[in-house]
Design a protein around this motif. Structure first.
Motif, PDB file in Angstrom:
ATOM      1  N   SER A 255       6.664   5.160 -37.159  1.00 42.50           N
ATOM      2  CA  SER A 255       6.235   6.550 -37.316  1.00 42.50           C
ATOM      3  C   SER A 255       5.905   6.950 -38.742  1.00 42.50           C
ATOM      4  CB  SER A 255       7.333   7.493 -36.809  1.00 42.50           C
ATOM      5  OG  SER A 255       8.479   7.403 -37.645  1.00 42.50           O
TER       6      SER A 255
ATOM      7  N   THR B 138       5.231  10.962 -39.954  1.00 42.98           N
ATOM      8  CA  THR B 138       4.806  11.822 -38.850  1.00 42.98           C
ATOM      9  C   THR B 138       5.990  12.247 -37.990  1.00 42.98           C
ATOM     10  OG1 THR B 138       4.249   9.846 -37.574  1.00 42.98           O
ATOM     11  CG2 THR B 138       2.436  10.971 -38.695  1.00 42.98           C
ATOM     12  N   VAL B 139       7.078  11.470 -38.003  1.00 45.06           N
ATOM     13  CA  VAL B 139       8.255  11.829 -37.209  1.00 45.06           C
ATOM     14  C   VAL B 139       8.877  13.132 -37.694  1.00 45.06           C
ATOM     15  CG1 VAL B 139      10.037  10.659 -38.575  1.00 45.06           C
ATOM     16  CG2 VAL B 139      10.289  10.820 -36.090  1.00 45.06           C
TER      17      VAL B 139
ATOM     18  N   THR C 114       8.628   7.345 -26.968  1.00 41.29           N
ATOM     19  CA  THR C 114       9.089   7.419 -28.356  1.00 41.29           C
ATOM     20  C   THR C 114      10.544   6.972 -28.442  1.00 41.29           C
ATOM     21  OG1 THR C 114       7.559   9.232 -28.839  1.00 41.29           O
ATOM     22  CG2 THR C 114       9.435   8.968 -30.318  1.00 41.29           C
TER      23      THR C 114
ATOM     24  N   THR D 192      11.094   5.136 -36.458  1.00 43.02           N
ATOM     25  CA  THR D 192      10.967   5.627 -35.082  1.00 43.02           C
ATOM     26  C   THR D 192       9.674   5.083 -34.499  1.00 43.02           C
ATOM     27  OG1 THR D 192      12.229   7.644 -35.510  1.00 43.02           O
ATOM     28  CG2 THR D 192      10.660   7.715 -33.679  1.00 43.02           C
TER      29      THR D 192
ATOM     30  N   ILE E 148       6.572   5.457 -32.234  1.00 39.43           N
ATOM     31  CA  ILE E 148       5.792   6.556 -31.656  1.00 39.43           C
ATOM     32  C   ILE E 148       4.523   6.028 -31.018  1.00 39.43           C
ATOM     33  CG2 ILE E 148       6.688   8.228 -33.318  1.00 39.43           C
ATOM     34  CD1 ILE E 148       3.967   8.005 -34.781  1.00 39.43           C
TER      35      ILE E 148
ATOM     36  N   GLU F 146       2.646  11.752 -29.371  1.00 31.65           N
ATOM     37  CA  GLU F 146       2.374  12.695 -30.459  1.00 31.65           C
ATOM     38  C   GLU F 146       1.446  13.814 -29.991  1.00 31.65           C
ATOM     39  OE1 GLU F 146       3.942  12.478 -33.706  1.00 31.65           O
ATOM     40  OE2 GLU F 146       5.069  11.339 -32.208  1.00 31.65           O
TER      41      GLU F 146
ATOM     42  N   HIS G 224      -1.014   7.375 -40.676  1.00 33.91           N
ATOM     43  CA  HIS G 224      -1.153   8.192 -39.475  1.00 33.91           C
ATOM     44  C   HIS G 224      -1.536   9.631 -39.828  1.00 33.91           C
ATOM     45  CE1 HIS G 224       0.946   4.782 -37.936  1.00 33.91           C
ATOM     46  NE2 HIS G 224       2.170   5.220 -38.180  1.00 33.91           N
TER      47      HIS G 224
END
Length: 293
Positions: A90, A93-94, A157, A168, A170, A175, A239
């Protein structure tokens, strides 16, 4: 925000049912098992799915990294997907998931965020502050994050173990579900929580507003969160999450990449996809909706 003419699940079902745009003739690999995933689009606006599929595919042609894409536009009833179930580390973005979990948990407790929590959330989203994220991740705990993921329908996720929130796992599909929850009324996040998340994503510092806002129409209000991480395997993960609202716009974009040789290469890929999407959605205004193509 635009009226939802066809729900997310309905549009996704249309993709599964086969109402999608095929890859251009001659582009498929001779070995079916080696054929790369195709960009699949469905839209209520005539011709839009074809254009999006063509232009997103062209934006990715020749790029060395692995890319996943998800688009949901409520105004035109459009969904596009590429590798929507592919898992990626991730990176930052997490942090949107951490914020959503914090707000969801506070609503369940019928309380406001404390001043400390609000300060940490602000730094985590607008500045991508890692220390603030670690504090909130520890406060919430992976179990609570998992409960939020279950409530949100983000079933693919997987929270990072041993406090490693940036690892994490994803997917673009999950998302996109998160962005859907933040941008439209639902039973998971209340209106005040959604407005709070959008405000922070709109106030991201200028140096981190690259990625999905590239090529966005001036009339759209951008809400963004990016992530970037380099590891020994699969190179750079870069990302971008973006929601674009107001001025007749109501759509969100997810672009996940890894295997980039440099961070700049990942940014270029994300922005190429974003420009292809913004260009088509911007030129789609006013055309008649005549069904799925």
């Amino acid at each position: 925000m635009g009226h939802i003419r066809m729900g997310w699940r309905g549009l996704a079902a249309a993709l599964v049912a086969g109402t999608v745009v095929p890859l251009a003739a001659g582009a498929a690999a001779t070995d079916a098992h080696a054929a790369p995933p195709r960009v699949r689009c469905s839209s209520e606006k005539t011709g839009l799915a074809t254009k999006l599929q063509r232009d997103i595919t062209a934006a990715l042609r020749g790029r060395t990294g692995l890319t996943a894409v998800s688009l949901h536009d409520r105004t035109t009833g459009t969904v596009c997907e590429l590798r929507a179930d592919q898992r990626f580390d991730s990176a930052s973005t997490v942090k949107v998931t951490v914020l959503a979990t914090l707000l969801w948990d506070a609503e369940k407790q019928v309380r406001r965020l404390t001043e400390r929590e609000a300060d940490l959330a602000f730094d985590m989203i607008t500045k991508s502050d890692n220390k603030a994220t670690t504090v909130l991740w520890k406060q919430l705990g992976a179990a609570k994050v998992s409960r939020f993921l279950s409530a949100a329908g983000m079933t693919r996720t997987v929270p990072g173990g041993d406090g490693h929130w940036g690892l994490t796992q994803i997917t673009a599909g999950d998302e996109q579900r998160l962005l859907d929850l933040i941008t439209a009324r639902n039973d998971v996040l209340g209106d005040s929580a959604r407005a709070y998340a959008l405000r922070l994503m709109n106030e991201v510092v200028p140096a981190q507003r690259w990625g999905t806002p590239a090529g966005a129409p001036p009339s759209a209000v951008p809400h963004v969160k990016n992530g970037w991480l380099s590891r020994a395997t699969d190179g750079w993960r870069v990302h971008g999450l973006g929601a674009f609202l107001g001025g007749g716009h109501d759509y969100s974009i997810t672009v996940l990449t890894h295997g980039n040789r440099t961070m700049a290469a990942g940014v270029e890929t994300t922005e190429a996809v974003a420009r292809a999407i913004h260009s088509n959605l911007g030129s789609a205004g006013g055309a008649e909706k005549t069904g799925t193509d």
